[in-house]
Write a protein that holds these residues in place. Structure first.
Motif, PDB file in Angstrom:
ATOM      1  N   ARG A 159       0.835  -1.207   0.000  1.00  0.00           N
ATOM      2  CA  ARG A 159       0.000   0.000   0.000  1.00  0.00           C
ATOM      3  C   ARG A 159       0.865   1.251   0.000  1.00  0.00           C
ATOM      4  NH1 ARG A 159      -3.437  -3.268   3.631  1.00  0.00           N
ATOM      5  NH2 ARG A 159      -2.039  -2.627   5.310  1.00  0.00           N
ATOM      6  N   ALA A 160       2.094   1.117   0.462  1.00  0.00           N
ATOM      7  CA  ALA A 160       3.090   2.190   0.397  1.00  0.00           C
ATOM      8  C   ALA A 160       4.456   1.527   0.445  1.00  0.00           C
ATOM      9  CB  ALA A 160       2.921   3.182   1.546  1.00  0.00           C
ATOM     10  N   GLY A 161       5.457   2.251  -0.025  1.00  0.00           N
ATOM     11  CA  GLY A 161       6.797   1.688  -0.016  1.00  0.00           C
ATOM     12  C   GLY A 161       7.720   2.432  -0.960  1.00  0.00           C
ATOM     13  N   LEU A 162       8.803   1.768  -1.331  1.00  0.00           N
ATOM     14  CA  LEU A 162       9.867   2.394  -2.102  1.00  0.00           C
ATOM     15  C   LEU A 162       9.867   1.903  -3.541  1.00  0.00           C
ATOM     16  CD1 LEU A 162      10.728   2.598   0.933  1.00  0.00           C
ATOM     17  CD2 LEU A 162      13.094   2.464   0.145  1.00  0.00           C
ATOM     18  N   ASP A 163      10.248   2.798  -4.448  1.00  0.00           N
ATOM     19  CA  ASP A 163      10.511   2.362  -5.814  1.00  0.00           C
ATOM     20  C   ASP A 163      11.919   1.778  -5.865  1.00  0.00           C
ATOM     21  OD1 ASP A 163      12.316   4.505  -5.940  1.00  0.00           O
ATOM     22  OD2 ASP A 163      10.993   5.756  -7.171  1.00  0.00           O
ATOM     23  N   ALA A 164      12.333   1.323  -7.032  1.00  0.00           N
ATOM     24  CA  ALA A 164      13.604   0.618  -7.154  1.00  0.00           C
ATOM     25  C   ALA A 164      14.792   1.481  -6.746  1.00  0.00           C
ATOM     26  CB  ALA A 164      13.777   0.111  -8.583  1.00  0.00           C
ATOM     27  N   ALA A 165      14.798   2.744  -7.160  1.00  0.00           N
ATOM     28  CA  ALA A 165      15.931   3.622  -6.842  1.00  0.00           C
ATOM     29  C   ALA A 165      16.015   3.890  -5.349  1.00  0.00           C
ATOM     30  CB  ALA A 165      15.794   4.933  -7.611  1.00  0.00           C
ATOM     31  N   ALA A 166      14.883   4.137  -4.711  1.00  0.00           N
ATOM     32  CA  ALA A 166      14.881   4.391  -3.267  1.00  0.00           C
ATOM     33  C   ALA A 166      15.314   3.161  -2.501  1.00  0.00           C
ATOM     34  CB  ALA A 166      13.501   4.853  -2.823  1.00  0.00           C
ATOM     35  N   TRP A 167      14.872   1.978  -2.962  1.00  0.00           N
ATOM     36  CA  TRP A 167      15.285   0.745  -2.297  1.00  0.00           C
ATOM     37  C   TRP A 167      16.790   0.532  -2.411  1.00  0.00           C
ATOM     38  CZ3 TRP A 167      15.956  -2.693   1.010  1.00  0.00           C
ATOM     39  CH2 TRP A 167      16.594  -3.908   0.733  1.00  0.00           C
ATOM     40  N   GLU A 168      17.368   0.797  -3.555  1.00  0.00           N
ATOM     41  CA  GLU A 168      18.817   0.617  -3.716  1.00  0.00           C
ATOM     42  C   GLU A 168      19.595   1.485  -2.759  1.00  0.00           C
ATOM     43  OE1 GLU A 168      20.638  -1.600  -5.282  1.00  0.00           O
ATOM     44  OE2 GLU A 168      18.758  -2.582  -5.767  1.00  0.00           O
ATOM     45  N   ARG A 169      19.094   2.673  -2.478  1.00  0.00           N
ATOM     46  CA  ARG A 169      19.775   3.546  -1.516  1.00  0.00           C
ATOM     47  C   ARG A 169      19.720   2.942  -0.112  1.00  0.00           C
ATOM     48  NH1 ARG A 169      18.615   9.934  -0.017  1.00  0.00           N
ATOM     49  NH2 ARG A 169      20.357  10.106   1.454  1.00  0.00           N
ATOM     50  N   VAL A 170      18.547   2.397   0.254  1.00  0.00           N
ATOM     51  CA  VAL A 170      18.427   1.761   1.567  1.00  0.00           C
ATOM     52  C   VAL A 170      19.315   0.518   1.621  1.00  0.00           C
ATOM     53  CG1 VAL A 170      16.854   0.496   3.098  1.00  0.00           C
ATOM     54  CG2 VAL A 170      16.113   2.632   2.031  1.00  0.00           C
ATOM     55  N   ARG A 171      19.271  -0.279   0.565  1.00  0.00           N
ATOM     56  CA  ARG A 171      20.057  -1.513   0.538  1.00  0.00           C
ATOM     57  C   ARG A 171      21.545  -1.236   0.735  1.00  0.00           C
ATOM     58  NH1 ARG A 171      22.847  -5.077  -2.631  1.00  0.00           N
ATOM     59  NH2 ARG A 171      22.281  -7.281  -2.399  1.00  0.00           N
ATOM     60  N   ALA A 172      22.030  -0.169   0.135  1.00  0.00           N
ATOM     61  CA  ALA A 172      23.451   0.166   0.256  1.00  0.00           C
ATOM     62  C   ALA A 172      23.834   0.455   1.706  1.00  0.00           C
ATOM     63  CB  ALA A 172      23.766   1.375  -0.621  1.00  0.00           C
ATOM     64  N   GLU A 173      22.874   0.878   2.534  1.00  0.00           N
ATOM     65  CA  GLU A 173      23.157   1.200   3.915  1.00  0.00           C
ATOM     66  C   GLU A 173      23.145  -0.016   4.834  1.00  0.00           C
ATOM     67  OE1 GLU A 173      23.929   4.166   5.113  1.00  0.00           O
ATOM     68  OE2 GLU A 173      23.614   5.312   3.274  1.00  0.00           O
ATOM     69  N   ILE A 174      22.512  -1.113   4.389  1.00  0.00           N
ATOM     70  CA  ILE A 174      22.317  -2.243   5.305  1.00  0.00           C
ATOM     71  C   ILE A 174      23.056  -3.513   4.894  1.00  0.00           C
ATOM     72  CG2 ILE A 174      20.110  -1.340   6.125  1.00  0.00           C
ATOM     73  CD1 ILE A 174      18.678  -3.312   4.337  1.00  0.00           C
ATOM     74  N   VAL A 175      23.830  -3.453   3.815  1.00  0.00           N
ATOM     75  CA  VAL A 175      24.599  -4.634   3.441  1.00  0.00           C
ATOM     76  C   VAL A 175      26.087  -4.336   3.557  1.00  0.00           C
ATOM     77  CG1 VAL A 175      22.819  -5.494   1.910  1.00  0.00           C
ATOM     78  CG2 VAL A 175      24.581  -3.987   0.993  1.00  0.00           C
TER      79      VAL A 175
END
Length: 257
Positions: free
Chosen positions: A241-257
């Motif tokens: 119902r809400a969330g991130l698009d691909a670009a926003a997710w990649e930014r988050v992913r870079a912070e947690i891996v």
């Protein structure tokens, strides 16, 4: 297009999904990434900050309630690798949840002269009690909150929660990214956003049931150099119902891996 729903609850707290049903729910929603963010609990079956289940990327997360002077806030930790100190704090919180749940249940039972089909346990929250009230009385789920167990209602019992700084410190030691959840759900949104000066992120995308001034969040993101996150806060089986698009997710992913 939402590809990452980074705010989802399971039966580990007050959601209806399990890790085994999560992939199908995500597939129905067209979501590729889900963050499991149960209330004040570490999920024992997620053995890494970022794992895969049936092609679904699962972020191990947590939602932790904290005391911030004049209001309580919810912090979201992503990429969780639990420390002993965080586990101990979660155990303490869950014990308080059991005790608090027992007091609420006893109050409702005495007030309505009913027996509620719910037992105090770890992970117990007011939604569980509200559904139990609806099962055995004339109160509906929402009425149970509004008239019996909601804030300032006759059977309300406050939980004991850590301070903002303690909660932030515990999550910072265990997570790759720590942010503020749903900023417009607090009595003082601007005060809540000011706390982001000590955080990494803020929930930018969220399915509020009312109009919000997103410029306040955008200003906080720019002022504090925050990573924008988002999610549906799903307690049922409807994701995306809400969330991130691909670009926003990649930014988050870079912070947690």
């Amino acid at each position: 297009m939402v590809v990452a729903d980074l705010h989802v609850h399971t039966t580990r707290s007050d959601g209806s999904l399990t890790l085994s049903t999560l992939p199908d729910a995500a597939d129905r929603a067209g979501v590729d990434v889900v963050a499991v963010t149960d209330h004040d609990r570490v999920h024992p079956s997620l053995d890494g900050p970022l794992t895969t289940r049936d092609a679904l990327t699962v972020v191990h997360g947590i939602e932790l309630r904290v005391e911030a002077d004049d209001q309580r806030l919810d912090l979201l930790g992503y990429g969780l690798d639990p420390t002993a100190e965080l586990r101990e704090e979660c155990d303490r919180i869950q014990q308080n949840r059991r005790e608090r749940g027992m007091r609420i249940v006893e109050c409702v039972e005495d007030r309505l002269d009913v027996s509620l089909p719910v037992e105090p346990r770890a992970g117990l929250g007011r939604p569980h009690i509200a559904w139990a009230i609806a099962d055995v009385s004339e109160y509906g789920y929402q009425e149970a909150f509004e008239e019996l167990i909601g804030d300032d209602c006759p059977c309300y019992v406050a939980r004991e929660v850590p301070s903002f700084e303690r909660g932030r410190r515990l999550l910072a030691a265990a997570c790759g990214l720590v942010g503020l959840a749903h900023p417009f759900r607090y009595p003082d949104t601007e005060g809540a956003l000011a706390r982001c000066a000590r955080l990494d992120a803020v929930e930018r995308w969220y399915p509020y049931d009312w109009a919000v001034d997103t410029e306040l969040v955008e200003d906080a993101i720019a002022r504090y150099d925050l990573v924008p996150t988002g999610g549906s806060d799903a307690h049922d089986e409807t994701l995306g119902r809400a969330g991130l698009d691909a670009a926003a997710w990649e930014r988050v992913r870079a912070e947690i891996v």
